[in-house]
Write a protein that holds these residues in place. Structure first.
Motif, short mmCIF file in Angstrom:
data_model
loop_
_atom_site.label_atom_id
_atom_site.label_comp_id
_atom_site.label_asym_id
_atom_site.label_seq_id
_atom_site.Cartn_x
_atom_site.Cartn_y
_atom_site.Cartn_z
N ALA A 277 0.82 -1.22 0.00
CA ALA A 277 0.00 0.00 0.00
C ALA A 277 0.84 1.26 0.00
N THR A 278 0.21 2.34 -0.42
CA THR A 278 0.81 3.64 -0.18
C THR A 278 0.64 3.94 1.30
N ALA A 279 1.65 4.56 1.90
CA ALA A 279 1.66 4.77 3.35
C ALA A 279 0.79 5.97 3.70
N ARG A 280 -0.53 5.79 3.53
CA ARG A 280 -1.43 6.91 3.77
C ARG A 280 -2.45 6.55 4.85
N GLY A 281 -2.98 7.58 5.51
CA GLY A 281 -4.00 7.37 6.52
C GLY A 281 -3.54 6.38 7.58
N CYS A 282 -4.42 5.41 7.86
CA CYS A 282 -4.14 4.48 8.96
C CYS A 282 -3.20 3.34 8.57
N LEU A 283 -2.75 3.29 7.30
CA LEU A 283 -1.98 2.13 6.87
C LEU A 283 -0.72 1.87 7.71
#
Ligand code: UDP
Length: 380
Positions: free
Chosen positions: A309-315
């Motif tokens: 995943a792209t390291a965005r939000g809650c990731l």
């Protein structure tokens, strides 16, 4: 003393939901575990809800999901009408120790307006809050109204008024998270899956382009606007393009869908969904928005499939880079990471999910927050 919680599910869908339904799924997962912990649950929702509870308040006869397609002020109107019914009920009785509210935005303001006789309220934030900060402006409930997020990153990005009323966050959970040895291993295939609504924020266009460029088989699963099956979308006329997600699909995703390397299979459910994810080499989340809670992320881990995943939000909170998935801030690197994800162990993903994302754990956390909210409200 038994704690009685009024769980306010809102007017949109029955609980559990018939198919898609984020908030309703969370409630359907949480309530049985709360009751196991001895909490008495009064469910305020639509009449068709079948979730076993201690008591029911039916504020609407049927789900108002269709209203979600309307302009935002009408959506709020339906919420307000629902809440007026809940508030009337609260005035009528005095046995509710706490309201656990899930109705976006207007829920807080309405319950806050009940005044000092109201029970304390914990409102769970379910969305990316940067979008409608004005709706959370009125928090005149003072210490009686508190909020929680579904991730630390969601709260960190929330408007100040909300952060000031926060008692913390509770990650989403899934009934799929069970002891690793209770789940039969599923043979892994070559495909990569993107599970979720087809939407610019979820980034299926990027995933599909990378699949074609790098050469990995990709299955896109999820609805396009209101269309759950490819044949329904095909049968819909040009008018369907008024829906922004339909337009996004036609303009930016469909050009890469060749029915061979890149396929769109529509919404998948039940065992079909679980098998599709469990047999995937990786779940891909090429996000372009700040994912607030990521149910599909914890589902993937529970099914033994690492996340790229792209390291965005809650990731970054949910995924440990190098253990349960691979994260990057560089979109173009995702294709390479998909190829590397085969090296991550399915067992390790399942083990982490069984430690961190079970419904029992989520319920335990909510009971802690209920205590915190009630203690705060009891202060002079
Ligand atoms: N989902 C599903 N079938 C699909 C696509 C999605 O059952 O074809 C479910 C998915 O398993 C998850 C939910 O829809 O439980 C999506 O929740 P998430 O928090 O990932 O995304 P949201 O749509 O709420 O932003």
């Amino acid at each position: 003393m038994t704690l009685t919680v009024l769980m306010n599910a809102g007017p949109w869908l029955s609980v559990p939901p018939p198919g898609y339904g984020g908030i309703e799924n969370v409630i359907a997962t949480l309530v049985p575990e709360l009751r196991r912990l001895g909490v008495r649950v009064v469910l305020a929702s639509v009449e068709s809800s079948t979730l076993p509870v201690d008591e029911r308040i039916a504020v609407y006869p049927d789900g108002q999901f269709h209203a979600l397609q309307r302009p935002y002020n009408q959506v709020c109107g339906v919420s307000q009408a629902h809440l007026a019914g809940v508030v009337r009920e609260l005035h009528r009785r005095d046995d509710v120790d706490l309201v656990h509210d899930h109705v976006e935005a207007v829920g807080l303001a309405t319950l806050a307006a009940m005044g000092p006789d109201a029970p304390p309220v914990l409102h769970t934030l379910h969305w990316d809050l940067a979008k409608h900060p004005e709706l959370y402006g009125n928090l005149d409930g003072g210490d009686r109204v508190r909020v929680n997020g579904v991730s630390a990153s969601q709260l960190a990005r929330a408007p100040r008024a909300l952060r000031d009323h926060s008692v913390g966050h509770v990650h989403l959970s899934t009934p799929l998270a069970v002891d690793a040895d209770r789940r039969p291993a599923v043979a892994k295939g070559e495909h990569v899956v993107i599970l979720g609504r087809i939407n610019p924020g979820k980034g299926q266009d990027l995933g599909a382009r990378l699949a074609r460029e790098v050469g990995f088989p990709l299955v896109l699963a999820g609805p396009v606007g209101p269309y759950h099956r490819p044949e329904d979308l095909a049968a819909a006329g040009d008018e369907a393009r008024q829906n922004p997600d339909v337009r996004f699909f036609h303009e930016h995703v469909a050009p890469y869908v060749d029915g061979d390397l890149v396929r769109w299979v529509g919404t998948v459910a039940g065992q079909e969904r679980d098998d599709l994810v469990a047999s995937a080499r990786a779940s891909l989340f090429p996000l372009r928005w700040e994912e607030p809670g990521g149910t599909a992320v914890v589902e993937s881990l529970s099914l033994g499939t690492p996340v790229v995943a792209t390291a965005r939000g809650c990731l970054p909170e949910l995924i440990e880079h190098g253990r349960t998935g691979l994260l990057t801030t560089d979109e173009e690197e995702l294709g390479e990471l998909v190829l590397a994800a085969g090296g991550l162990a399915a067992d390790e993903c399942r083990r982490v999910a069984a430690e961190r994302f079970t419904p029992a754990r989520m319920a335990q956390r909510y009971v802690e927050l209920y205590d915190r909210v009630r203690q705060g409200a009891a202060k002079p």
